[in-house]
Design a protein around this motif. Structure first.
Motif, short mmCIF file in Angstrom:
data_model
loop_
_atom_site.label_atom_id
_atom_site.label_comp_id
_atom_site.label_asym_id
_atom_site.label_seq_id
_atom_site.Cartn_x
_atom_site.Cartn_y
_atom_site.Cartn_z
N ILE A 144 10.15 -5.81 15.50
CA ILE A 144 10.26 -5.70 14.04
C ILE A 144 9.08 -6.38 13.37
O ILE A 144 8.50 -5.84 12.42
N ALA A 145 8.69 -7.56 13.85
CA ALA A 145 7.56 -8.28 13.28
C ALA A 145 6.27 -7.46 13.42
O ALA A 145 5.47 -7.36 12.47
N LYS A 146 6.07 -6.84 14.59
CA LYS A 146 4.88 -6.01 14.79
C LYS A 146 4.89 -4.80 13.86
O LYS A 146 3.86 -4.45 13.27
N LEU A 147 6.05 -4.17 13.72
CA LEU A 147 6.15 -3.01 12.84
C LEU A 147 5.92 -3.39 11.38
O LEU A 147 5.26 -2.66 10.64
N ARG A 148 6.44 -4.54 10.97
CA ARG A 148 6.20 -5.00 9.59
C ARG A 148 4.72 -5.23 9.36
O ARG A 148 4.19 -4.90 8.30
N SER A 149 4.06 -5.80 10.36
CA SER A 149 2.63 -6.03 10.25
C SER A 149 1.88 -4.71 10.10
O SER A 149 0.96 -4.60 9.26
N GLU A 150 2.27 -3.71 10.88
CA GLU A 150 1.63 -2.39 10.77
C GLU A 150 1.87 -1.78 9.39
O GLU A 150 0.97 -1.18 8.80
N VAL A 151 3.08 -1.93 8.87
CA VAL A 151 3.39 -1.40 7.54
C VAL A 151 2.53 -2.09 6.49
O VAL A 151 1.98 -1.44 5.59
N GLU A 152 2.40 -3.41 6.61
CA GLU A 152 1.58 -4.15 5.64
C GLU A 152 0.12 -3.74 5.72
O GLU A 152 -0.56 -3.61 4.69
N LYS A 153 -0.40 -3.52 6.93
CA LYS A 153 -1.77 -3.05 7.08
C LYS A 153 -1.94 -1.67 6.44
O LYS A 153 -2.93 -1.40 5.75
N GLY A 154 -0.95 -0.80 6.68
CA GLY A 154 -0.99 0.54 6.09
C GLY A 154 -0.95 0.48 4.57
O GLY A 154 -1.65 1.23 3.89
N GLU A 155 -0.13 -0.42 4.04
CA GLU A 155 -0.05 -0.57 2.58
C GLU A 155 -1.37 -1.08 2.02
O GLU A 155 -1.84 -0.60 0.98
N ALA A 156 -1.99 -2.04 2.69
CA ALA A 156 -3.28 -2.56 2.23
C ALA A 156 -4.34 -1.45 2.26
O ALA A 156 -5.15 -1.32 1.33
N LEU A 157 -4.33 -0.63 3.31
CA LEU A 157 -5.27 0.48 3.42
C LEU A 157 -5.02 1.49 2.30
O LEU A 157 -5.97 1.98 1.67
N ARG A 158 -3.75 1.80 2.04
CA ARG A 158 -3.41 2.76 0.97
C ARG A 158 -3.94 2.26 -0.38
O ARG A 158 -4.55 3.01 -1.15
N GLN A 159 -3.71 0.98 -0.66
CA GLN A 159 -4.19 0.42 -1.93
C GLN A 159 -5.71 0.47 -2.02
O GLN A 159 -6.28 0.78 -3.08
N SER A 160 -6.38 0.17 -0.92
CA SER A 160 -7.84 0.22 -0.89
C SER A 160 -8.33 1.64 -1.14
O SER A 160 -9.28 1.86 -1.93
N LEU A 161 -7.69 2.63 -0.50
CA LEU A 161 -8.09 4.03 -0.70
C LEU A 161 -7.80 4.49 -2.13
O LEU A 161 -8.60 5.24 -2.71
N GLU A 162 -6.71 4.05 -2.71
CA GLU A 162 -6.41 4.41 -4.10
C GLU A 162 -7.47 3.83 -5.04
O GLU A 162 -7.89 4.49 -5.99
N TYR A 163 -7.89 2.59 -4.76
CA TYR A 163 -8.93 1.98 -5.58
C TYR A 163 -10.23 2.77 -5.45
O TYR A 163 -10.89 3.09 -6.46
N ASP A 164 -10.62 3.09 -4.20
CA ASP A 164 -11.85 3.87 -3.98
C ASP A 164 -11.77 5.22 -4.67
O ASP A 164 -12.76 5.69 -5.27
N LEU A 165 -10.59 5.85 -4.63
CA LEU A 165 -10.41 7.15 -5.30
C LEU A 165 -10.54 7.00 -6.81
O LEU A 165 -11.19 7.83 -7.47
N ALA A 166 -9.97 5.95 -7.36
CA ALA A 166 -10.07 5.72 -8.81
C ALA A 166 -11.52 5.49 -9.21
O ALA A 166 -11.99 6.02 -10.23
N VAL A 167 -12.27 4.74 -8.41
CA VAL A 167 -13.69 4.48 -8.69
C VAL A 167 -14.46 5.79 -8.61
O VAL A 167 -15.30 6.10 -9.48
#
Length: 83
Positions: A53-76
């Motif tokens: 569960i801890a590993k999966l949560r970490s993967e989800v958090e990494k995915g969320e950080a990547l999504r936010q970064s891509l959304e920012y790049d898209l907005a720019v």
């Protein structure tokens, strides 16, 4: 003779009671041992699941950080394209 017969019967009863007590103690010991083994197995499985569960949560958090970064790049990129 009656007293001797009564004494012998009492001795057999006492031995039988001791045998029953010993057998019950063995069964109780076996049950406690089985309970300990089951508890140990359960705890190991639980620790494994918590680790997964801890590993999966970490993967989800990494995915969320990547999504936010891509959304920012898209907005720019949209802003630059609009200029």
């Amino acid at each position: 003779l009656k007293n001797a017969s009564s004494d012998i019967k009492q001795m057999f009863k006492n031995e039988t009671d001791l045998d029953i007590t010993a057998e019950l103690r063995k069964k109780l010991h076996r049950a406690k041992k089985e309970k300990l083994e089951i508890t140990t197995k359960h705890n190991a499985e639980l620790a494994s699941y918590e680790s997964q569960i801890a590993k999966l949560r970490s993967e989800v958090e990494k995915g969320e950080a990547l999504r936010q970064s891509l959304e920012y790049d898209l907005a720019v990129a949209r802003k630059e394209a609009g200029l």
